[in-house]
Write a protein that holds these residues in place. Structure first.
Motif, mmCIF file in Angstrom:
data_model
loop_
_atom_site.group_PDB
_atom_site.id
_atom_site.type_symbol
_atom_site.label_atom_id
_atom_site.label_comp_id
_atom_site.label_asym_id
_atom_site.label_seq_id
_atom_site.Cartn_x
_atom_site.Cartn_y
_atom_site.Cartn_z
ATOM 1 N N THR A 101 0.859 -1.166 0.000
ATOM 2 C CA THR A 101 0.000 0.000 0.000
ATOM 3 C C THR A 101 0.899 1.221 0.000
ATOM 4 O O THR A 101 1.648 1.443 0.962
ATOM 5 N N GLU A 102 0.854 1.989 -1.096
ATOM 6 C CA GLU A 102 1.692 3.186 -1.218
ATOM 7 C C GLU A 102 0.937 4.396 -0.664
ATOM 8 O O GLU A 102 -0.227 4.612 -1.013
ATOM 9 N N ILE A 103 1.612 5.177 0.162
ATOM 10 C CA ILE A 103 0.986 6.363 0.739
ATOM 11 C C ILE A 103 1.947 7.540 0.687
ATOM 12 O O ILE A 103 3.137 7.388 0.436
ATOM 13 N N GLY A 104 1.398 8.739 0.938
ATOM 14 C CA GLY A 104 2.210 9.943 1.006
ATOM 15 C C GLY A 104 2.585 10.470 -0.363
ATOM 16 O O GLY A 104 2.014 10.095 -1.393
ATOM 17 N N SER A 105 3.604 11.339 -0.378
ATOM 18 C CA SER A 105 4.104 11.905 -1.629
ATOM 19 C C SER A 105 5.524 12.405 -1.393
ATOM 20 O O SER A 105 5.919 12.704 -0.264
ATOM 21 N N GLY A 106 6.281 12.481 -2.477
ATOM 22 C CA GLY A 106 7.637 13.006 -2.384
ATOM 23 C C GLY A 106 8.545 12.213 -1.477
ATOM 24 O O GLY A 106 9.490 12.751 -0.890
ATOM 25 N N GLY A 107 8.293 10.917 -1.332
ATOM 26 C CA GLY A 107 9.132 10.064 -0.514
ATOM 27 C C GLY A 107 8.803 10.072 0.959
ATOM 28 O O GLY A 107 9.467 9.386 1.742
ATOM 29 N N PHE A 109 5.616 10.306 4.240
ATOM 30 C CA PHE A 109 4.215 10.230 4.635
ATOM 31 C C PHE A 109 4.115 10.563 6.114
ATOM 32 O O PHE A 109 5.107 10.551 6.850
ATOM 33 N N SER A 110 2.911 10.897 6.537
ATOM 34 C CA SER A 110 2.692 11.352 7.909
ATOM 35 C C SER A 110 2.159 10.234 8.788
ATOM 36 O O SER A 110 1.729 9.177 8.300
ATOM 37 N N GLU A 111 2.136 10.485 10.091
ATOM 38 C CA GLU A 111 1.553 9.526 11.021
ATOM 39 C C GLU A 111 0.067 9.320 10.732
ATOM 40 O O GLU A 111 -0.439 8.196 10.811
ATOM 41 N N ALA A 112 -0.635 10.406 10.391
ATOM 42 C CA ALA A 112 -2.063 10.283 10.092
ATOM 43 C C ALA A 112 -2.280 9.421 8.857
ATOM 44 O O ALA A 112 -3.200 8.585 8.827
ATOM 45 N N GLU A 113 -1.451 9.605 7.833
ATOM 46 C CA GLU A 113 -1.573 8.793 6.622
ATOM 47 C C GLU A 113 -1.263 7.333 6.934
ATOM 48 O O GLU A 113 -1.903 6.417 6.389
ATOM 49 N N LEU A 114 -0.283 7.095 7.784
ATOM 50 C CA LEU A 114 0.042 5.719 8.167
ATOM 51 C C LEU A 114 -1.125 5.067 8.899
ATOM 52 O O LEU A 114 -1.543 3.951 8.560
ATOM 53 N N ARG A 115 -1.668 5.760 9.896
ATOM 54 C CA ARG A 115 -2.781 5.183 10.659
ATOM 55 C C ARG A 115 -3.977 4.878 9.764
ATOM 56 O O ARG A 115 -4.641 3.852 9.917
ATOM 57 N N ALA A 116 -4.243 5.788 8.808
ATOM 58 C CA ALA A 116 -5.389 5.597 7.923
ATOM 59 C C ALA A 116 -5.204 4.409 6.980
ATOM 60 O O ALA A 116 -6.190 3.803 6.533
ATOM 61 N N ALA A 117 -3.954 4.054 6.690
ATOM 62 C CA ALA A 117 -3.686 2.984 5.727
ATOM 63 C C ALA A 117 -3.604 1.608 6.369
ATOM 64 O O ALA A 117 -3.644 0.595 5.665
ATOM 65 N N ILE A 118 -3.468 1.550 7.677
ATOM 66 C CA ILE A 118 -3.320 0.260 8.356
ATOM 67 C C ILE A 118 -4.602 -0.553 8.233
ATOM 68 O O ILE A 118 -5.690 -0.079 8.552
ATOM 69 N N LYS A 119 -4.468 -1.785 7.772
ATOM 70 C CA LYS A 119 -5.601 -2.700 7.653
ATOM 71 C C LYS A 119 -5.596 -3.629 8.868
ATOM 72 O O LYS A 119 -4.561 -4.180 9.224
ATOM 73 N N PRO A 120 -6.739 -3.808 9.498
ATOM 74 C CA PRO A 120 -6.783 -4.592 10.737
ATOM 75 C C PRO A 120 -6.511 -6.071 10.500
ATOM 76 O O PRO A 120 -6.773 -6.607 9.424
ATOM 77 N N ARG A 121 -5.974 -6.712 11.524
ATOM 78 C CA ARG A 121 -5.806 -8.163 11.486
ATOM 79 C C ARG A 121 -7.172 -8.839 11.678
ATOM 80 O O ARG A 121 -8.074 -8.279 12.286
ATOM 81 N N ASP A 122 -7.289 -10.036 11.139
ATOM 82 C CA ASP A 122 -8.487 -10.861 11.317
ATOM 83 C C ASP A 122 -9.735 -10.270 10.670
ATOM 84 O O ASP A 122 -10.859 -10.637 11.034
ATOM 85 N N HIS A 123 -9.552 -9.335 9.719
ATOM 86 C CA HIS A 123 -10.707 -8.825 8.993
ATOM 87 C C HIS A 123 -11.152 -9.867 7.972
ATOM 88 O O HIS A 123 -10.336 -10.604 7.409
ATOM 89 N N MET A 124 -12.447 -9.932 7.703
ATOM 90 C CA MET A 124 -12.964 -10.964 6.807
ATOM 91 C C MET A 124 -12.499 -10.796 5.359
ATOM 92 O O MET A 124 -12.523 -11.761 4.586
ATOM 93 N N MET A 125 -12.077 -9.567 4.977
ATOM 94 C CA MET A 125 -11.660 -9.337 3.596
ATOM 95 C C MET A 125 -10.262 -8.753 3.458
ATOM 96 O O MET A 125 -9.566 -9.041 2.493
ATOM 97 N N TYR A 126 -9.843 -7.893 4.380
ATOM 98 C CA TYR A 126 -8.598 -7.157 4.206
ATOM 99 C C TYR A 126 -7.364 -8.007 4.522
ATOM 100 O O TYR A 126 -7.386 -8.804 5.462
#
Length: 341
Positions: A101-107, A109-126
């Motif tokens: 999962t690519e996030i941020g720009s210009g090399g 990314f922020s903590e907020a962008e990281l938190r938003a991109a994290i996919k939970p463990r044990d999710h039925m699809m992710y």
């Protein structure tokens, strides 16, 4: 030819060749190569880690890191246009079975962008996010340095979410020189760190992974699985030792040469480039619409004795290194301006 295609084009200096020829060697698969053992211990200490492992290439180091820190089907968060995604021929999917999962720009990314991109463990699809990877310096973004304070916060954020943190530090020596900080500061927050000797330090081969003793013990298996278990590699490790002794402090010269090239290029109306953003040895610049495309500029520059690479239809990369001095860089900059018109 003035070769600015990459800092990997350097050739061993006379002193490095002499060190390689005189290297004491043994079979590394038995842990009996004294020069390699010494280099691994030295790099582990420099990075503030318990143990380290030599590998022939930076790409193999990245691939082994994925095998150690993830499982097939996992999700790995990276910066946009990172080396792992763009320059390893799909190895991460083929070898480790992970997706990015690519996030941020210009090399960056922020903590907020990281938190938003994290996919939970044990999710039925992710797919579960199990690793965050940072590239420092960031190649395709023009050698961008990830500030140590930001990298620390990102690693802390990942750890708080139960996610490992890996530092692709192929050019970490350059980032440390640019920040004026010990390389251990840049590596401190990460579970596993790689550094390369075949780029800014001018050795013909070699990268090192560093982390806990247990992590490196596991990496030994995956290095062999990838075909990286070698024999009398002290000859190559000696080049790494020589590079640490003689080529670390001079990295700032490459950075100064890159800034001078950038200032010359930025003065051309045919080129888009912020010279203030050039902090290490990589210059990525863009050609304005209406002028020549990147392939044309590359060909014109070659005819005039300068080698660079196209990173896109209108994007060029040039990289300074120990085989091109300040005069050569000035000549190359002038030729690139001429070729862009």
């Amino acid at each position: 030819m003035i070769d600015l295609r990459s800092d990997t084009v350097t050739r061993p200096t006379a002193g490095m060749r002499a060190a390689m020829a005189a290297a004491e060697v043994g079979d590394d698969q038995f842990g009996e190569d004294p020069t390699t053992n010494r280099l691994q211990q030295r790099v582990a200490a420099l990075l503030g880690k318990e143990a380290a492992l030599w590998l022939p290439t930076g790409t193999m180091a990245n691939q082994v890191a994925l095998r150690v820190l993830t499982r097939p089907g996992d999700d790995v968060i990276v910066s946009r246009e990172s080396h792992a995604v763009w320059h390893e021929t799909g190895g991460s999917a083929a070898n480790a079975g992970v997706q990015f999962t690519e996030i941020g720009s210009g090399g960056l990314f922020s903590e907020a962008e990281l938190r938003a991109a994290i996919k939970p463990r044990d999710h039925m699809m992710y797919p579960p996010t199990t690793l965050m990877e940072i590239e420092n310096s960031h190649n395709r973004s023009g050698g961008v340095v990830v500030p140590t304070e930001l990298a620390t916060r990102l690693a802390d954020t990942a750890h708080d979410a139960g996610i490992a943190a890996y530092l692709d530090g192929a050019r970490l020596w350059n980032s440390a020189a640019a920040e004026g900080r010990p390389v251990a500061d840049l590596a401190a927050s990460f579970d596993l760190v790689s550094v390369a000797f075949s780029k800014g330090l001018g050795a013909p081969a070699g990268s090192v992974l560093a982390g806990t003793a247990e992590t490196i013990r596991r990496a030994v298996r995956y290095r062999r699985m990838a075909g990286g278990a070698m024999r009398q590699i002290g000859i190559l490790a000696a080049a790494g030792e020589y590079a640490l002794d003689h080529h670390l402090e001079r990295l700032v010269e490459d950075h100064a040469n890159a800034r001078e090239i950038a200032e010359t290029l930025a003065a051309s109306p045919a080129i888009q480039l912020d010279p203030g953003a050039v902090r290490t040895n990589i210059i990525v610049f863009h050609l304005v619409p209406g002028g020549p495309e990147a392939a044309t500029l590359v060909a014109r520059a070659r005819e005039r004795g300068v080698l660079v690479v196209a990173f896109g239809p209108r994007t060029i990369r040039a990289v300074t290194h120990l085989d091109v001095d300040a005069d050569a860089c000035r000549r190359a900059a002038a030729i690139l301006v001429e070729a862009s018109e």
